[in-house]
Design a protein around this motif. Structure first.
Motif, short mmCIF file in Angstrom:
data_model
loop_
_atom_site.label_atom_id
_atom_site.label_comp_id
_atom_site.label_asym_id
_atom_site.label_seq_id
_atom_site.Cartn_x
_atom_site.Cartn_y
_atom_site.Cartn_z
N ARG A 1 19.61 91.60 127.54
CA ARG A 1 20.41 92.84 127.82
C ARG A 1 19.58 93.78 128.01
O ARG A 1 19.63 94.76 129.17
CB ARG A 1 21.45 93.03 126.98
N SER A 2 18.70 94.34 127.22
CA SER A 2 17.76 95.27 127.18
C SER A 2 16.77 95.20 128.50
O SER A 2 16.54 96.02 129.19
CB SER A 2 16.77 95.41 126.04
N ARG A 3 16.51 93.84 128.98
CA ARG A 3 15.69 93.65 129.81
C ARG A 3 16.33 93.85 131.23
O ARG A 3 15.68 94.38 132.22
CB ARG A 3 15.00 92.26 129.98
N ILE A 4 17.57 93.35 131.16
CA ILE A 4 18.45 93.81 132.27
C ILE A 4 18.84 95.18 132.62
O ILE A 4 18.76 95.66 133.56
CB ILE A 4 19.93 92.95 132.31
N ARG A 5 19.00 95.99 131.66
CA ARG A 5 19.02 97.35 131.74
C ARG A 5 17.96 97.91 132.10
O ARG A 5 17.82 98.71 133.24
CB ARG A 5 19.52 97.93 130.42
N LEU A 6 16.57 97.55 131.77
CA LEU A 6 15.34 98.16 132.01
C LEU A 6 15.14 97.68 133.68
O LEU A 6 14.74 98.46 134.38
CB LEU A 6 14.15 97.64 131.24
N ALA A 7 15.58 96.40 134.05
CA ALA A 7 15.26 96.16 135.31
C ALA A 7 16.05 96.84 136.15
O ALA A 7 15.72 97.28 137.47
CB ALA A 7 15.58 94.54 135.39
N LEU A 8 17.23 97.07 136.06
CA LEU A 8 18.27 97.97 136.73
C LEU A 8 17.79 99.21 136.86
O LEU A 8 17.88 99.86 137.97
CB LEU A 8 19.71 97.73 136.25
N TRP A 9 17.32 100.00 135.79
CA TRP A 9 16.90 101.27 135.77
C TRP A 9 15.92 101.54 136.90
O TRP A 9 15.61 102.24 137.68
CB TRP A 9 16.85 101.86 134.50
N TYR A 10 14.71 100.51 136.63
CA TYR A 10 13.55 100.63 137.53
C TYR A 10 13.83 100.47 138.95
O TYR A 10 13.55 101.03 139.77
CB TYR A 10 12.68 99.43 136.86
N ALA A 11 14.88 99.31 139.28
CA ALA A 11 15.39 99.22 140.68
C ALA A 11 16.07 100.28 141.34
O ALA A 11 15.66 100.77 142.29
CB ALA A 11 16.01 97.71 140.80
#
Length: 450
Positions: free
Chosen positions: A9-19
């Motif tokens: 979940r942390s990776r998904i959040r980080l990826a969404l923020w970056y995108a």
């Protein structure tokens, strides 16, 4: 929620923020680039129109007639133009086209007005639905019913009329340009942005997922190491603690009249208590090294004396283990900057590790040399050696190549981890070279003090 789901979940959040951030940046960059290119093309087009109009203006003004009925004079000056109320020659010769400086009649048009705003002449095949009245505004943009846009520039013409004439001008020259090519280019740019932006955003999404995984990897590895450390520490503490508790329970059950057995049990309690104390001390020392909490300032340390003292200290232990302990120290003193007690602990752990894993009749050689502004401390043994798969892990906490042998000798599994931490604390490197069955070589490289 388990740790794997948490990190996912942390990776998904980080990826969404970056995108999301990259999407905003790409959007603003694309829009800014589009506006810049469009404005640059628009400004270039206006400069072109203004330049052509200026050329025509400078060519026509000296020859303009002062008469109110300049029809005949305009026919002589501009044979290509069509005069209002007279037949229009729509197919002028090539020479006649260039007399007014415009050969592309499909892109440009010309109109001449007198000072009252009456249309006098116009270029052949003019755009349909042009306004017939004069608008003296210098720049105008309008669109015909067919959807074609035009950009029009109006400039004042001064002729050879009487300067006292109240109008102050002979008339007006209008030069217009078809914007169809310009609008087509702008439309192509929009389509490129509309098609390219989703593709770029997709690439950003893929790269953000990969980068987020790359960023989370050391955190996840650190978390796994902490979990492994916690499990290992619990295991290492549980064994002596269980033995200690069992001995205490036995003491409580043994009759007080048997002092010899009581003495044996008390020795066991003391031994296990010391083992726990050593383990906790090593853990605290390792933690202080990793957080650089040592308060002692660096000082000049003589490695020659350090090696000689350690050899003398471990000589008896090596003799009991039937091992040859040899040291090779040069005559010139070699100095480094650091904490002497920590460096003593580093080399001590390496020697103890070699003694622990070297069989009887083996040999341990401790050498010291200085080369290329670096001091090299080498501890070489003829022990059991280390397999290649274990060489990257021997500096991990609680990791043992031979667990049974370590437990029999009372090792805590922290010796090499502490040595590695001390080396890092002194900006030094600790390396190992080993072959199974032939022995190991531990090399410490420390910058010299000047």
């Amino acid at each position: 929620m388990n740790s794997h789901q948490l990190f996912r979940r942390s990776r998904i959040r980080l990826a969404l923020w970056y995108a999301g951030v990259m999407g905003v940046i790409l959007s603003l960059s694309g829009f800014g680039l589009y506006r810049s290119i469009a404005q640059a093309n628009w400004a270039a087009m206006e400069r072109e129109v203004e330049s052509i109009a200026g050329t025509l203006h400078d060519s026509l003004e000296p020859m303009l007639p002062a008469s109110e009925t300049p029809t005949a004079a305009l026919r002589q000056i501009l044979p290509e133009l069509c005069l209002v109320g007279q037949p229009c020659n729509a197919n002028p010769t090539l020479i006649q086209r260039h007399t007014i400086g415009i050969s592309d009649r499909s892109t440009y048009y010309i109109r001449l007005f007198n000072h009252r705003g009456k249309l006098l002449a116009f270029s052949p095949n003019p755009p349909t639905e042009l306004p017939q009245t004069l608008n003296p505004t210098p720049w105008q943009t309008f669109q015909t019913a067919s959807g074609t846009r035009y950009r029009q520039f109006t400039i004042i013409l001064h002729g050879n009329h009487n300067p006292s004439e109240p109008h102050g001008s002979w008339g007006y020259l209008q030069l217009g340009r078809n914007l169809e090519v310009f609008d087509t280019e702008i439309l192509q740019m929009r389509w490129i942005l509309l098609v390219g932006f989703p593709i770029a955003l997709g690439l950003v999404a893929v790269s953000s997922w990969w980068l987020s995984g790359l960023a989370m990897q050391p955190i996840y590895q650190s978390y796994q190491q902490q979990q492994q450390f916690t499990a290992n520490a619990a295991h290492e503490l549980r064994s002596p603690l269980a033995s200690l508790l069992a001995t205490v329970e036995a003491i409580l059950r043994v009759p007080q009249s048997d002092p010899q057995e009581m003495q044996t049990m008390l020795h066991t309690v003391e031994r296990q208590g010391r083992r726990l104390s050593h383990l906790i001390t090593d853990l605290l020392f390792l933690t202080s090294l990793e957080y650089h909490s040592s308060l002692k300032p660096a000082q000049r340390c003589c490695l020659n004396d350090l090696i000689n003292d350690l050899t003398e200290e471990f000589l008896e232990l090596a003799t009991l283990a039937n091992l040859d302990l040899i040291h090779q120290v040069p005559d010139p003193d070699i100095y480094v900057l650091g904490n002497e007690s920590q460096l003593y602990r580093l080399v001590s752990n390496l020697i103890a590790n070699s003694i622990q894993y070297t069989a009887s009749n083996g040999k341990i050689i401790i050498s010291l040399i200085a080369r290329d502004r670096t001091a090299f401390i080498t501890v070489k043994d003829t022990g059991i050696g280390i397999a290649p798969k274990d060489q990257d892990r021997i500096f991990d906490r609680f990791y043992r190549v031979d667990r049974d042998r370590s437990r029999k000798t009372g090792g805590t599994g922290l010796g090499l981890a502490i040595a590695q931490a001390i080396a890092h604390h002194h900006q030094a490197t600790l390396k190992v070279e080993s072959q199974v069955g032939q022995g190991s070589i531990f090399i410490v490289e420390i910058p010299l003090a000047y």
